[in-house]
Design a protein around this motif. Structure first.
Motif, PDB file in Angstrom:
ATOM      1  N   ALA A  41       0.827  -1.212   0.000  1.00 48.63           N
ATOM      2  CA  ALA A  41       0.000   0.000   0.000  1.00 48.63           C
ATOM      3  C   ALA A  41       0.860   1.261   0.000  1.00 48.63           C
ATOM      4  N   ARG A  42       2.049   1.192   0.593  1.00 45.23           N
ATOM      5  CA  ARG A  42       2.954   2.354   0.632  1.00 45.23           C
ATOM      6  C   ARG A  42       3.801   2.469  -0.623  1.00 45.23           C
ATOM      7  N   GLY A  43       3.787   1.436  -1.470  1.00 49.46           N
ATOM      8  CA  GLY A  43       4.650   1.457  -2.654  1.00 49.46           C
ATOM      9  C   GLY A  43       6.101   1.208  -2.315  1.00 49.46           C
ATOM     10  N   ASP A  44       6.369   0.498  -1.231  1.00 49.92           N
ATOM     11  CA  ASP A  44       7.734   0.260  -0.760  1.00 49.92           C
ATOM     12  C   ASP A  44       8.310  -0.962  -1.469  1.00 49.92           C
ATOM     13  N   ALA A  45       8.782  -0.753  -2.700  1.00 52.18           N
ATOM     14  CA  ALA A  45       9.258  -1.853  -3.534  1.00 52.18           C
ATOM     15  C   ALA A  45      10.489  -2.525  -2.948  1.00 52.18           C
ATOM     16  N   GLY A  46      11.351  -1.752  -2.290  1.00 52.84           N
ATOM     17  CA  GLY A  46      12.551  -2.335  -1.706  1.00 52.84           C
ATOM     18  C   GLY A  46      12.235  -3.352  -0.631  1.00 52.84           C
ATOM     19  N   THR A  47      11.283  -3.027   0.237  1.00 52.52           N
ATOM     20  CA  THR A  47      10.884  -3.966   1.294  1.00 52.52           C
ATOM     21  C   THR A  47      10.251  -5.214   0.700  1.00 52.52           C
ATOM     22  N   VAL A  48       9.404  -5.026  -0.290  1.00 51.23           N
ATOM     23  CA  VAL A  48       8.765  -6.168  -0.941  1.00 51.23           C
ATOM     24  C   VAL A  48       9.811  -7.071  -1.583  1.00 51.23           C
ATOM     25  N   SER A  49      10.798  -6.475  -2.221  1.00 50.09           N
ATOM     26  CA  SER A  49      11.867  -7.256  -2.850  1.00 50.09           C
ATOM     27  C   SER A  49      12.649  -8.062  -1.820  1.00 50.09           C
TER      28      SER A  49
ATOM     29  N   ARG B 173       0.413   5.351  -6.227  1.00 47.11           N
ATOM     30  CA  ARG B 173       0.726   6.141  -7.420  1.00 47.11           C
ATOM     31  C   ARG B 173       1.210   5.219  -8.540  1.00 47.11           C
ATOM     32  N   PRO B 174       0.934   5.559  -9.798  1.00 43.62           N
ATOM     33  CA  PRO B 174       1.330   4.697 -10.915  1.00 43.62           C
ATOM     34  C   PRO B 174       2.828   4.399 -10.923  1.00 43.62           C
ATOM     35  N   GLU B 175       3.660   5.399 -10.605  1.00 42.31           N
ATOM     36  CA  GLU B 175       5.104   5.150 -10.627  1.00 42.31           C
ATOM     37  C   GLU B 175       5.529   4.182  -9.528  1.00 42.31           C
ATOM     38  N   ASP B 176       4.856   4.246  -8.375  1.00 43.76           N
ATOM     39  CA  ASP B 176       5.149   3.296  -7.299  1.00 43.76           C
ATOM     40  C   ASP B 176       4.673   1.894  -7.679  1.00 43.76           C
ATOM     41  N   ALA B 177       3.521   1.833  -8.322  1.00 37.42           N
ATOM     42  CA  ALA B 177       3.002   0.545  -8.763  1.00 37.42           C
ATOM     43  C   ALA B 177       3.948  -0.093  -9.779  1.00 37.42           C
ATOM     44  N   GLU B 178       4.545   0.717 -10.651  1.00 40.15           N
ATOM     45  CA  GLU B 178       5.471   0.183 -11.651  1.00 40.15           C
ATOM     46  C   GLU B 178       6.694  -0.429 -10.978  1.00 40.15           C
ATOM     47  N   ARG B 179       7.222   0.234  -9.958  1.00 44.78           N
ATOM     48  CA  ARG B 179       8.387  -0.313  -9.244  1.00 44.78           C
ATOM     49  C   ARG B 179       8.009  -1.598  -8.507  1.00 44.78           C
TER      50      ARG B 179
END
Length: 320
Positions: free
Chosen positions: A264-272, A307-313
């Motif tokens: 939900a936060r767009g935190d791609a690094g944590t998800v990775s 945000r779309p850019e966060d979703a892309e990451r």
């Protein structure tokens, strides 16, 4: 057909064929009035015996049950002490209201088999509890004169004593011919439930939603507990309880607006990082995490939370 003519009591043991009434209508208590429908249970498992108890408390009488295994016979003896154990044709013949509480895959064969065996069903209420099926699965019995009902209790049944108390206030997915709808709804109310009308064609989707939510939730919880144990947490249930309780409450009350966490936060690094770590410990958990995170990201994006850019990451991190 009116509700009062739904069950004429044409079996060897009859409850009089009178109409079910709803609790709180000013009539006498169940123990003070004669039984009104003779009930038969074909499939004396967890669900069938629990509903049999609920119907008994509502003033009906379970007269017979089909039980094959020793465990099922013990359930009948414990929960339905007034019921005789008999083969399915005899159970059906003895009842005004028949509960077909067998596994989903056995239901079509059972319905057809009773008709092929020449069991008299004219005027009898034949009710199954499958979430998957509506009343079409009972078509052979309906053509033979039976009155079909599909009443699915939206609850898990464990075989424990609290199965019956859990019926109070739960929803039942109800499907029936329109003339039988008042009877179906009255039976649900008598068992302490709330009838929710489900059309015949919507039953598969209805059941998929319930099974996906309830069954997969247990899998996710157990998997999370195992992972926490692997991380050194001695009492994972104690740790997860408040968190999962709050998350469930948020989801039920707020919908997607109750979503929190790295997706939900767009935190791609944590998800990775999560994906990398799960790959070391449990490949199955990794695959499930990726699939659910993608679905979560899609919903968060559609709701304007992401945000779309966060979703892309995020989607890059979730590429498998």
């Amino acid at each position: 057909m009116t509700p009062s003519s739904a069950a004429p009591g044409n079996g060897p043991v009859s409850g009089g064929g009178t109409t079910p009434h709803t609790p709180g209508d000013g009539q006498e208590s169940p123990e003070d009035r004669p039984a009104r429908l003779a009930v038969g249970v074909v499939g004396a498992g967890r669900v069938g015996t629990a509903l049999g108890v609920a119907l008994t408390r509502a003033g009906h009488r379970v007269v017979a049950a089909a039980a094959v295994s020793e465990r099922s016979r013990s359930r009948v003896e414990e929960r339905l002490p007034g019921a005789g154990v008999a083969p399915p044709p005899e159970v059906v013949a003895a009842a005004d209201l028949v509960l077909l509480t067998v596994p989903d895959d056995e239901l079509p064969e059972l319905a057809g088999g009773l008709v092929s065996a020449g069991v008299p069903v004219t005027g009898k209420l034949i009710m199954h509890t499958s979430g998957r099926y509506g009343t079409a699965v009972l078509a052979p019995l309906t053509r033979a004169g039976a009155l079909p009902l599909a009443l699915h209790p939206v609850m898990t049944f464990t075989g424990r004593p609290d199965d019956v108390s859990r019926l109070t206030g739960i929803s039942f997915g109800v499907t029936s011919p329109e003339p039988l709808r008042p009877v179906a709804e009255a039976l649900v109310l008598e068992m302490g439930g709330e009838p929710v009308w489900i059309t015949e064609d919507a039953r598969p989707l209805y059941h998929a939603a319930l099974a996906g939510g309830a069954n997969h939730l247990v899998t996710l919880v157990v998997e999370a507990m195992d992972l926490l144990r692997a991380a050194g947490v001695a009492e994972p249930g104690r740790m997860l309880g408040p968190l999962l309780g709050a998350s469930l409450d948020n989801g039920l009350r707020l919908g997607i607006d109750g979503l929190t966490g790295p997706v939900a936060r767009g935190d791609a690094g944590t998800v990775s990082d999560h994906i990398d770590e799960l790959g070391k410990v449990s490949p199955q958990s990794r695959r499930a995490y990726i699939a659910l995170a993608r679905l979560t990201a899609d919903r968060a994006l559609a709701a304007g939370m992401l945000r779309p850019e966060d979703a892309e990451r995020l989607l890059e991190a979730l590429a498998d």
